[in-house]
Design a protein around this motif. Structure first.
Motif, PDB file in Angstrom:
ATOM      1  N   UNK A 630       0.782  -1.065   0.052  1.00  0.00           N
ATOM      2  CA  UNK A 630       0.066   0.169   0.003  1.00  0.00           C
ATOM      3  C   UNK A 630       1.025   1.505   0.050  1.00  0.00           C
ATOM      4  N   UNK A 631       2.034   1.281   0.753  1.00  0.00           N
ATOM      5  CA  UNK A 631       2.880   2.108   0.633  1.00  0.00           C
ATOM      6  C   UNK A 631       3.355   2.613  -0.651  1.00  0.00           C
ATOM      7  N   UNK A 632       3.972   1.613  -1.129  1.00  0.00           N
ATOM      8  CA  UNK A 632       4.550   1.454  -2.563  1.00  0.00           C
ATOM      9  C   UNK A 632       3.455   2.139  -3.645  1.00  0.00           C
ATOM     10  N   UNK A 648       8.184  -5.308  -5.298  1.00  0.00           N
ATOM     11  CA  UNK A 648       7.320  -5.980  -4.470  1.00  0.00           C
ATOM     12  C   UNK A 648       7.769  -6.288  -3.099  1.00  0.00           C
ATOM     13  N   UNK A 649       6.964  -6.318  -2.078  1.00  0.00           N
ATOM     14  CA  UNK A 649       7.105  -6.863  -0.597  1.00  0.00           C
ATOM     15  C   UNK A 649       7.325  -8.175  -0.580  1.00  0.00           C
ATOM     16  N   UNK A 650       8.407  -8.622   0.264  1.00  0.00           N
ATOM     17  CA  UNK A 650       8.643 -10.241   0.411  1.00  0.00           C
ATOM     18  C   UNK A 650       9.138 -10.168   1.874  1.00  0.00           C
ATOM     19  N   UNK A 651       8.875 -11.378   2.451  1.00  0.00           N
ATOM     20  CA  UNK A 651       9.116 -11.781   3.821  1.00  0.00           C
ATOM     21  C   UNK A 651      10.923 -11.582   3.995  1.00  0.00           C
ATOM     22  N   UNK A 652      11.247 -11.451   5.045  1.00  0.00           N
ATOM     23  CA  UNK A 652      12.722 -11.443   5.483  1.00  0.00           C
ATOM     24  C   UNK A 652      12.881 -12.931   5.406  1.00  0.00           C
ATOM     25  N   UNK A 653      14.331 -13.104   5.456  1.00  0.00           N
ATOM     26  CA  UNK A 653      14.857 -14.647   5.277  1.00  0.00           C
ATOM     27  C   UNK A 653      14.502 -15.401   6.641  1.00  0.00           C
ATOM     28  N   UNK A 654      14.622 -14.493   7.534  1.00  0.00           N
ATOM     29  CA  UNK A 654      14.000 -15.234   8.754  1.00  0.00           C
ATOM     30  C   UNK A 654      12.738 -14.500   9.109  1.00  0.00           C
ATOM     31  N   UNK A 655      11.490 -14.691   8.796  1.00  0.00           N
ATOM     32  CA  UNK A 655      10.451 -13.948   8.624  1.00  0.00           C
ATOM     33  C   UNK A 655       9.602 -13.606   9.911  1.00  0.00           C
ATOM     34  N   UNK A 656       9.870 -14.566  10.715  1.00  0.00           N
ATOM     35  CA  UNK A 656       9.247 -14.469  12.062  1.00  0.00           C
ATOM     36  C   UNK A 656      10.227 -14.420  13.282  1.00  0.00           C
TER      37      UNK A 656
END
Length: 710
Positions: A630-632, A648-656
């Motif tokens: 949404x910010x993009x 586009x947004x993606x999860x971090x390598x360690x996402x949680x």
């Protein structure tokens, strides 16, 4: 008469609070004065940014609150410090008060005027007591090599930041020491800032600086500033630096924001180290701020007239590619010191092809045999494995259970010494289960290897090896676990320097900065992990780590020659044909840098392109990515949008981590100016997007400018 000071307080950028808050005061307060002001139901520390005699338009007395207390007795933070903080806040897209208050010692935030006066009086009394002691004779400085002498002379006249490109063991520290002495003797109020990347490097460096300068300037002339100190120690060190009592400040990245009114020299040792880039809060680069700080100091000194200058020295045997590129462009002055002190040779590289070693071998038999020979001659060895614990994962081979962390998308590491499974991200710890929690199988086994396992295996493999005096070989381990207790790091370093330890096993904390005189063999285990990582900086980090680790070997040329053997760097790898090892074999950093810079230029990666990350933490991965996307979309109408690429947004390598979902969005631009203009315009949009329905569950967002990992 009333005044309306604008005060900055610790409010993060994502809070939506302005850069400063207006208060009311009966006194005209000097900019930089520390005050205590009401904020909501609390009373907090703040810094006066300016103090106009008229209130902002439309603001009345009834709408403002009075300054609660003024910390008198403490000199105001000067204009140069405030300019540095303002630049850091603007460039790294953080709140002004967030950066300013983070630069102050935490204990200062809780002190009243009376308590502060008591501390200052106590510090002055301690200073007087220290001055009564009889100084010891100053330690004589060793004779400089031709390369050191040239570097020191050039430093004295250089008009640009200096990159001291010196091989490991070339005597860079002695150049720092003598440059410090020149700066302090040239001006009676001069101060020097010396930065190291990690806390574990401070004891050895502090000992050398104290030996050299305590007899000349007194015991209180040097203070340390790092997060390993107690709050009281940090406050005392900061006060000594701020009042000019401390002539030398030795610290980690936080020290770059310390108040140093007489700053004349900044040394950034091991400038390539990623630890100089903060990974939490205001994600600033201490190395880059050091260069900017010297520029600010020089502008002020130039305005005052005279020849005084503030020099910045960036030292490394493996400079960051950004710094190397800046030197190629002429923005930095590069000074080379390729020769080791005493004429010693850099270690020879020996690659061990693990494809030809026994299956399942953690250490190749030829390497173990070479270590045994060294130990029998009274030499020391060092083994590098950049992974602590006994094994990264504990697993059941019957049902496939693994020691996953319930709060993070990562595995808990098996620590055999205390029989625990420990998450290195959130800290969640449990005892090792007697059987598989899912199927009850008793045969659960470790997968992979860590420093604990390597220490255990080496102790077994070298059990029959004897030192020259007939005693058994001793293996020790140095990592974040073994040095956790206070004083344990200094104790382990002392045993290594005294020769009590024959083989030192450790993580990257042993690979840089330490001057171990009896090490003649260094081994790198599991080196391939950095060759094929998704991060484009991984080869640069691996090359630096291996070259720095190898530099611990053969530092004492006289000792190596007396043993009749050359120092060596062994690297176990499954891909010995990789071009990185060719450059490492020749100790040819310039060739490696040229190859890496060519690749980055073709791909438009830093330093040829400029990046920022928008990170979002939320209760769900969907909410985190929805906010970022949404910010993009909301950025489409912003100025300079056509100069920016948003991915586009993606999860971090360690996402949680700790039950918080994390995602990121990459921002790229061809110029630094375009990126900064866009981010400044985007900041209010980011605040507005928090209220969108799809962003429900968002906890926080942060902009990371010049990220080191993606």
């Amino acid at each position: 008469m009333a005044f309306w000071p604008n005060v900055v307080v610790a409010t993060p950028a994502h809070s939506g609070v302005g850069s400063s808050l207006t208060y009311r005061s009966e006194l005209s307060l000097t900019p930089g004065t520390l005050v205590r002001v009401p904020l909501g139901a609390r009373e907090v520390l703040g810094v006066v940014w300016d103090c106009p005699p008229q209130p902002p338009e439309g603001l009345t007395d009834a709408q403002t609150r009075a300054v609660a207390d003024v910390l008198v007795g403490l000199p105001p933070l000067n204009a140069r410090w405030r300019q540095l903080v303002k630049f850091a806040a603007q460039y790294y897209q953080r709140g002004l008060g967030e950066v300013a208050l983070a630069a102050l010692p935490p204990q200062l935030r809780d002190l009243s005027t009376v308590q502060l006066a008591r501390r200052l009086k106590k510090q002055e009394k301690a200073r007087g007591t220290a001055g009564d002691t009889t100084p010891s004779p100053p330690a004589s400085a060793p004779a400089l090599s031709d390369e050191q002498q040239t570097a020191l002379q050039t430093l004295d006249t250089a008009k640009a930041p200096v990159l001291l490109f010196g091989a490991t063991g070339s005597g860079k520290t002695e150049v720092y020491l003598q440059a410090t002495q020149q700066a302090l003797e040239a001006h009676t109020d001069a101060q020097v800032l010396v930065m190291v990347p990690e806390i574990n490097l401070t004891p050895q460096l502090e000992a050398r600086f104290r030996e050299r300068f305590e007899p000349l300037f007194g015991a209180d002339a040097l203070v340390c500033l790092h997060s390993g100190m107690t709050p009281a120690q940090r406050l005392a060190g900061w006060l000594a630096a701020h009042t000019g009592q401390a002539r030398i400040v030795l610290g980690t990245r936080m020290a770059v924001l310390a108040s140093l009114p007489g700053l004349r020299l900044i040394v950034v040792d091991e400038e390539h180290d990623p630890s100089y880039k903060s990974q939490e809060g205001a994600r600033y680069s201490a190395r880059d701020l050091a260069v900017y700080r010297a520029k600010v100091e020089n502008e002020a000194l130039s305005a005052q007239g005279g020849n005084a200058r503030c020099q910045v020295v960036l030292g490394s045997a493996t400079p960051s590619l950004e710094t190397w590129h800046a030197a190629d462009q002429g923005r930095y002055l590069r000074l080379s010191m390729p020769a080791r002190i005493g004429g010693g040779a850099l270690p020879r590289l020996r690659l061990v092809d693990m494809n030809h070693q026994p299956k399942g071998a953690v250490l190749a038999p030829p390497l173990v045999a070479a270590m045994a020979e060294r130990i029998a001659r009274g030499e020391q060895c060092m083994v590098l494995l950049n992974r602590r614990g006994y094994a990264p994962v504990l697993a059941c081979h019957d049902c496939g259970w693994k020691s996953a962390c319930p709060h993070c998308s990562a595995y808990r590491v098996f620590h055999k010494l205390d029989r625990t499974l420990r998450c290195h991200h959130c800290g969640f710890t449990e005892r090792v289960p007697r059987a598989c929690p899912d199927c009850g199988n008793l045969d659960i086994a470790p997968i992979g290897k860590g420093t604990e396992q390597l220490e255990e295996q080496l102790a077994g493999l070298l059990a029959n090896v004897q030192r020259p005096d007939g005693s058994p070989a001793r293996v020790a381990r140095m990592d974040a676990d073994s040095t956790r207790l206070k004083g344990s790091l200094e104790q382990q370093l002392a045993t290594m320097h005294s020769g009590e330890v024959d083989v030192l096993v450790g993580t990257q904390m042993i690979a840089k900065g330490h001057d171990f005189r009896r090490i003649t063999l260094v081994a790198g285990i599991n080196a391939d992990s950095g060759l094929f990582a998704s991060d484009y900086r991984a080869p640069e980090r691996l090359f630096a780590l291996l070259m720095q680790a190898g530099g611990r070997a053969g530092r004492d040329a006289a000792f190596v020659n007396s043993q009749g053997s050359a120092s060596e760097m062994w690297v176990q790898t499954w891909t010995p044909q990789h071009p990185l090892f060719d450059a490492l074999r020749r100790h040819d950093f310039p060739a490696f840098a040229a190859q890496q810079l060519a690749e980055r230029e073709n791909a438009g990666m830093p330093p040829f392109g400029h990046q920022a990350l928008l990170r979002a933490d939320a209760r769900s991965q969907q909410a985190a990515q929805a906010y970022l996307n949404a910010a993009a979309q909301a950025a489409d109408g912003l100025p300079h949008r056509d100069e920016i690429t948003l991915y586009p947004a993606v999860p971090l390598t360690i996402q949680r981590v700790a039950n918080v979902e994390r995602a990121q969005l990459l921002v790229e631009a061809s110029s630094r100016g375009a990126l900064q203009r866009f981010l400044s315009a985007w900041q209010p949009v980011l605040l507005e997007c928090r209220a969108l329905p799809q962003a429900r569950g968002l906890i926080r967002f942060a902009v990371d400018v010049d990220p080191l990992s993606i």
